[in-house]
Design a protein around this motif. Structure first.
Motif, PDB file in Angstrom:
ATOM      1  N   GLN A   1       0.845  -1.188   0.000  1.00 21.86           N
ATOM      2  CA  GLN A   1       0.000   0.000   0.000  1.00 21.86           C
ATOM      3  C   GLN A   1       0.878   1.235   0.000  1.00 21.86           C
ATOM      4  O   GLN A   1       1.842   1.315   0.752  1.00 21.86           O
ATOM      5  N   ALA A   2       0.526   2.182  -0.877  1.00 20.43           N
ATOM      6  CA  ALA A   2       1.286   3.426  -0.931  1.00 20.43           C
ATOM      7  C   ALA A   2       0.879   4.301   0.244  1.00 20.43           C
ATOM      8  O   ALA A   2      -0.300   4.428   0.562  1.00 20.43           O
ATOM      9  N   ALA A   3       1.842   4.883   0.875  1.00 15.57           N
ATOM     10  CA  ALA A   3       1.570   5.787   1.988  1.00 15.57           C
ATOM     11  C   ALA A   3       1.196   7.157   1.441  1.00 15.57           C
ATOM     12  O   ALA A   3       1.772   7.616   0.462  1.00 15.57           O
TER      13      ALA A   3
END
Length: 146
Positions: free
Chosen positions: A17-19
Motif C-alpha cells: 500500500q502506498a503511503a
C-alpha cells in the motif's frame, strides 16, 4: 538461512500500500486533477499551479496550445522561463507576425522570454503544453506592426 528467507516470503508477497504523503511536507496533483481554464480567443488554455500571474510575486502556470493557434506579437514586462512539456512550440521574434519564420522547440526544450522582448508563439500541427514560471504581474502588451 533458507529457513529465515522462507519466513520472510509471506511478508514480501503481501499487498503493498502506498503511503499518503504528509500534507505539511508536500502537495501534488495528478494530471487528471489539474484544473484547466476555458479555451481563450488565442486558442489556448491555462492552469495556474502556484501564485497568481496577475499579482506581484512568483507564479507557475501550464499553458496548453491547441493546434493551428498562435499569439500575435506582444511582450511581457518581466522575464518568463518556459519548458516545453509536450508537443512542439513554435516561436518568432519582432513586431511583424510571420508564422512561416518561426522556430520549432520540441518537448524538453527550455526558453527564456526576456522582459520587453517582442515575440509571438503557439502550436501548428499538434497540441503543445508549456510550463511557464516568472515574477508577476505577468502582463502581456500587444506590439504588432501592421
Amino acid at each position: 538461512m533458507l529457513k529465515r528467507l522462507l519466513l520472510l516470503l509471506p511478508l514480501l508477497a503481501g499487498p503493498v500500500q502506498a503511503a499518503e504523503p504528509d500534507p505539511r511536507v508536500l502537495s501534488f496533483r495528478l494530471p487528471e486533477q489539474i484544473p484547466w481554464g476555458p479555451v481563450t480567443a488565442n486558442g489556448n488554455q491555462q492552469s495556474v499551479l502556484v501564485g497568481d500571474p496577475a499579482k506581484p510575486g512568483f507564479y507557475a502556470v501550464m499553458v496548453r496550445w491547441l493546434p493551428g493557434h498562435m499569439s500575435r506579437p506582444h511582450f511581457h514586462a518581466n522575464d518568463r522561463f518556459i519548458t516545453v512539456l509536450s508537443g512542439t512550440w513554435w516561436m518568432g521574434t519582432g513586431p511583424r507576425f510571420d508564422p512561416g519564420s518561426t522556430l520549432a522547440v520540441p518537448a524538453g526544450g527550455f526558453v527564456t522570454h526576456y522582459g520587453h522582448g517582442i515575440h509571438y508563439d503557439g502550436a501548428k500541427d499538434e497540441p503543445t503544453v508549456l510550463l511557464i514560471v516568472g515574477e508577476g504581474p505577468g502582463t502581456s502588451t500587444p506590439a504588432e506592426s501592421k
